[in-house]
Scaffold this active site. Structure first.
Site, PDB file in Angstrom:
ATOM      1  CB  SER A 237     -20.219  22.344  55.412  1.00 36.13           C
ATOM      2  OG  SER A 237     -21.079  21.959  56.461  1.00 36.13           O
TER       3      SER A 237
ATOM      4  N   GLY B 262     -26.092  31.421  47.434  1.00 35.03           N
ATOM      5  CA  GLY B 262     -25.429  32.023  46.274  1.00 35.03           C
ATOM      6  C   GLY B 262     -26.132  33.271  45.768  1.00 35.03           C
TER       7      GLY B 262
ATOM      8  CG  ASN C 232     -29.548  28.621  40.473  1.00 35.60           C
ATOM      9  OD1 ASN C 232     -28.402  28.200  40.513  1.00 35.60           O
ATOM     10  ND2 ASN C 232     -30.591  27.861  40.772  1.00 35.60           N
TER      11      ASN C 232
ATOM     12  CE1 TYR D 126     -22.717  19.238  51.590  1.00 33.92           C
ATOM     13  CE2 TYR D 126     -22.819  19.055  53.975  1.00 33.92           C
ATOM     14  CZ  TYR D 126     -22.838  19.830  52.835  1.00 33.92           C
ATOM     15  OH  TYR D 126     -22.962  21.204  52.930  1.00 33.92           O
TER      16      TYR D 126
HETATM   17  N1  LIG Z   1     -27.684  25.555  53.847  1.00 34.63           N
HETATM   18  C1  LIG Z   1     -26.852  25.182  54.821  1.00 34.63           C
HETATM   19  O1  LIG Z   1     -27.233  25.023  56.003  1.00 34.63           O
HETATM   20  C2  LIG Z   1     -25.395  24.963  54.509  1.00 34.63           C
HETATM   21  C3  LIG Z   1     -24.527  24.651  55.571  1.00 34.63           C
HETATM   22  C4  LIG Z   1     -23.183  24.454  55.286  1.00 34.63           C
HETATM   23  C5  LIG Z   1     -22.721  24.579  53.997  1.00 34.63           C
HETATM   24  N2  LIG Z   1     -23.583  24.866  52.979  1.00 34.63           N
HETATM   25  C6  LIG Z   1     -23.039  25.002  51.635  1.00 34.63           C
HETATM   26  O2  LIG Z   1     -23.531  26.180  51.046  1.00 34.63           O
HETATM   27  C7  LIG Z   1     -23.460  26.068  49.620  1.00 34.63           C
HETATM   28  C8  LIG Z   1     -24.731  26.613  49.002  1.00 34.63           C
HETATM   29  O3  LIG Z   1     -25.796  25.758  49.326  1.00 34.63           O
HETATM   30  P1  LIG Z   1     -27.262  26.303  49.704  1.00 34.63           P
HETATM   31  O4  LIG Z   1     -27.465  26.024  51.136  1.00 34.63           O
HETATM   32  O5  LIG Z   1     -27.423  27.673  49.195  1.00 34.63           O
HETATM   33  O6  LIG Z   1     -28.183  25.252  48.898  1.00 34.63           O
HETATM   34  P2  LIG Z   1     -29.090  25.419  47.598  1.00 34.63           P
HETATM   35  O7  LIG Z   1     -30.106  26.468  47.784  1.00 34.63           O
HETATM   36  O8  LIG Z   1     -29.548  24.039  47.270  1.00 34.63           O
HETATM   37  O9  LIG Z   1     -28.081  25.918  46.503  1.00 34.63           O
HETATM   38  C9  LIG Z   1     -27.166  25.054  45.885  1.00 34.63           C
HETATM   39  C10 LIG Z   1     -26.782  25.640  44.549  1.00 34.63           C
HETATM   40  O10 LIG Z   1     -25.820  24.777  43.947  1.00 34.63           O
HETATM   41  C11 LIG Z   1     -26.228  24.567  42.608  1.00 34.63           C
HETATM   42  N3  LIG Z   1     -25.722  23.314  42.045  1.00 34.63           N
HETATM   43  C12 LIG Z   1     -25.945  22.051  42.473  1.00 34.63           C
HETATM   44  N4  LIG Z   1     -25.359  21.176  41.629  1.00 34.63           N
HETATM   45  C13 LIG Z   1     -24.768  21.912  40.646  1.00 34.63           C
HETATM   46  C14 LIG Z   1     -24.036  21.605  39.492  1.00 34.63           C
HETATM   47  N5  LIG Z   1     -23.808  20.336  39.121  1.00 34.63           N
HETATM   48  N6  LIG Z   1     -23.572  22.610  38.724  1.00 34.63           N
HETATM   49  C15 LIG Z   1     -23.814  23.893  39.052  1.00 34.63           C
HETATM   50  N7  LIG Z   1     -24.524  24.261  40.122  1.00 34.63           N
HETATM   51  C16 LIG Z   1     -24.999  23.282  40.920  1.00 34.63           C
HETATM   52  C17 LIG Z   1     -27.751  24.553  42.667  1.00 34.63           C
HETATM   53  O11 LIG Z   1     -28.289  24.704  41.353  1.00 34.63           O
HETATM   54  P3  LIG Z   1     -29.743  24.117  40.950  1.00 34.63           P
HETATM   55  O12 LIG Z   1     -30.738  25.128  41.430  1.00 34.63           O
HETATM   56  O13 LIG Z   1     -29.686  23.998  39.467  1.00 34.63           O
HETATM   57  O14 LIG Z   1     -29.889  22.794  41.651  1.00 34.63           O
HETATM   58  C18 LIG Z   1     -27.970  25.753  43.581  1.00 34.63           C
HETATM   59  O15 LIG Z   1     -27.855  26.938  42.857  1.00 34.63           O
HETATM   60  C19 LIG Z   1     -23.189  24.600  49.326  1.00 34.63           C
HETATM   61  O16 LIG Z   1     -21.829  24.452  48.967  1.00 34.63           O
HETATM   62  C20 LIG Z   1     -23.463  23.918  50.670  1.00 34.63           C
HETATM   63  O17 LIG Z   1     -22.712  22.733  50.815  1.00 34.63           O
HETATM   64  C21 LIG Z   1     -24.907  25.077  53.210  1.00 34.63           C
END
Ligand SMILES: NC(=O)c1ccc[n+]([C@@H]2O[C@H](COP(=O)([O-])OP(=O)(O)OC[C@H]3O[C@@H](n4cnc5c(N)ncnc54)[C@H](OP(=O)(O)O)[C@@H]3O)[C@@H](O)[C@H]2O)c1
Length: 289
Positions: free
Chosen positions: A146, A27, A23, A171
């Site tokens: 990550s 993702g 969402n 984390y």
């Molecule tokens: N952004 C970066 O720089 C970065 C770097 C390294 C790794 N990552 C990894 O990339 C992945 C995606 O993160 P993002 O950066 O896209 O952050 P984001 O925009 O915050 O997206 C995180 C997603 O995870 C969902 N989520 C959190 N808790 C959940 C739960 N209990 N059940 C189901 N869904 C849940 C959130 O849903 P809600 O909207 O309902 O909260 C949101 O859809 C993560 O695994 C993160 O660790 C990101």
């Protein structure tokens, strides 16, 4: 070597893809590009309103896309079970959802929240879907880890982190668990003769909500990449014909080397057994290994 882009993705018609946390952030473009290339996509998200908005957004960008919402809260094992019971086919599972650097809290089942959501929720989901994945030759599981995994440490005597909780170390630990899981899943699938590839990714520093709300907020607008760029490693791992099981992809789909701790087969095997015990998910297809 030219940089891989989603335009190079092979047609995904006939495949069903589940993307957790589709969402928002990384993702959403992951789900969108899979749908654009013909996959039937399940937007797996905990909030029905946000999940519905993501489905509507994908349909606006890709009219006629096969996309649906599935309710999944990774911090609640009952929710994970209900979600898995509603699935009848899956070729690609993208374990993308995650939380980052939050104060110490617990999942509904009492696990430390980052470990419980990022690792145990996805461990349980993958195990519950394994019979369906195994029934689809060439199935893939992509788990978003990550670079932060390199600061993680698994202390089996303090899995709840009731002592010495740090937002970043918790984390990092959850992301180390993602990588240990990815590599162990590949080893077990290979031993069991299951035609399945398991890969991990590091998206690179990406301007998404977890960054906007976290300690890296000052970096916003400086050198953070877009969510679309952050989705590239997942999309490459999920669809490229050149991928090998057990690989770890970073920004621009470059192969990365997991840390030494992430390559420990003994830690991975122990984490697998502990995760199975904690979640009650047994991966029956691997029972006799
Ligand atoms: N952004 C970066 O720089 C970065 C770097 C390294 C790794 N990552 C990894 O990339 C992945 C995606 O993160 P993002 O950066 O896209 O952050 P984001 O925009 O915050 O997206 C995180 C997603 O995870 C969902 N989520 C959190 N808790 C959940 C739960 N209990 N059940 C189901 N869904 C849940 C959130 O849903 P809600 O909207 O309902 O909260 C949101 O859809 C993560 O695994 C993160 O660790 C990101």
């Amino acid at each position: 070597m030219t940089t891989w882009t989603p335009a190079s993705m092979p047609d995904q018609t006939g495949k069903t893809a589940i993307v957790t946390g589709a969402n928002s952030g990384i993702g959403l473009p992951t789900a969108l590009e899979l749908a654009r290339h013909g996959a039937h996509v399940v937007v797996a998200a905990r909030d029905p309103e946000k999940g519905g908005e993501a489905v509507a957004r994908i349909l606006r960008e890709v009219p006629g896309a096969q996309v649906e919402y599935g309710r999944l809260d990774l911090a609640d094992l009952d929710s994970v079970r209900r979600f898995a019971e509603g699935v009848d086919k899956v070729d690609l599972l993208v374990n993308n959802a995650g939380i980052s650097m939050v104060p110490r809290r617990e999942t509904k089942d009492g696990f430390e929240l980052q470990f419980g959501t990022n690792h145990l929720g996805h461990f349980a989901l993958t195990g519950l879907l394994l019979p369906l994945l195994a029934a689809r030759p060439g199935a893939r599981v992509v788990t978003v880890s990550s670079d932060a995994h390199s600061v993680g440490r698994i202390d089996f005597d303090n899995l709840d982190l009731e002592r010495g909780y740090g937002r970043m170390s918790a984390y990092g630990r959850s992301k180390l668990a993602n990588l240990l899981f990815t590599l162990e899943l590949q080893r077990r699938a290979t031993k069991a003769g299951i035609d399945l590839k398991s890969m991990a990714t590091h998206p690179g520093m990406t301007a998404t909500r977890i960054v906007k709300l976290g300690p890296f907020q000052p970096l916003l607008g400086v050198f953070l990449q877009s969510a679309e760029a952050g989705a590239v490693p997942s999309l490459y791992a999920a669809t490229s014909p050149d991928v090998r099981g057990g690989e770890y992809f970073g920004p621009k789909a470059k192969v990365l080397e997991p840390s030494q701790a992430a390559r420990s087969e003994s830690t991975a095997a122990r984490l697998w057994d502990v995760s199975s015990e904690l979640t009650g998910v047994r991966f029956e297809k691997f029972a006799n290994l």
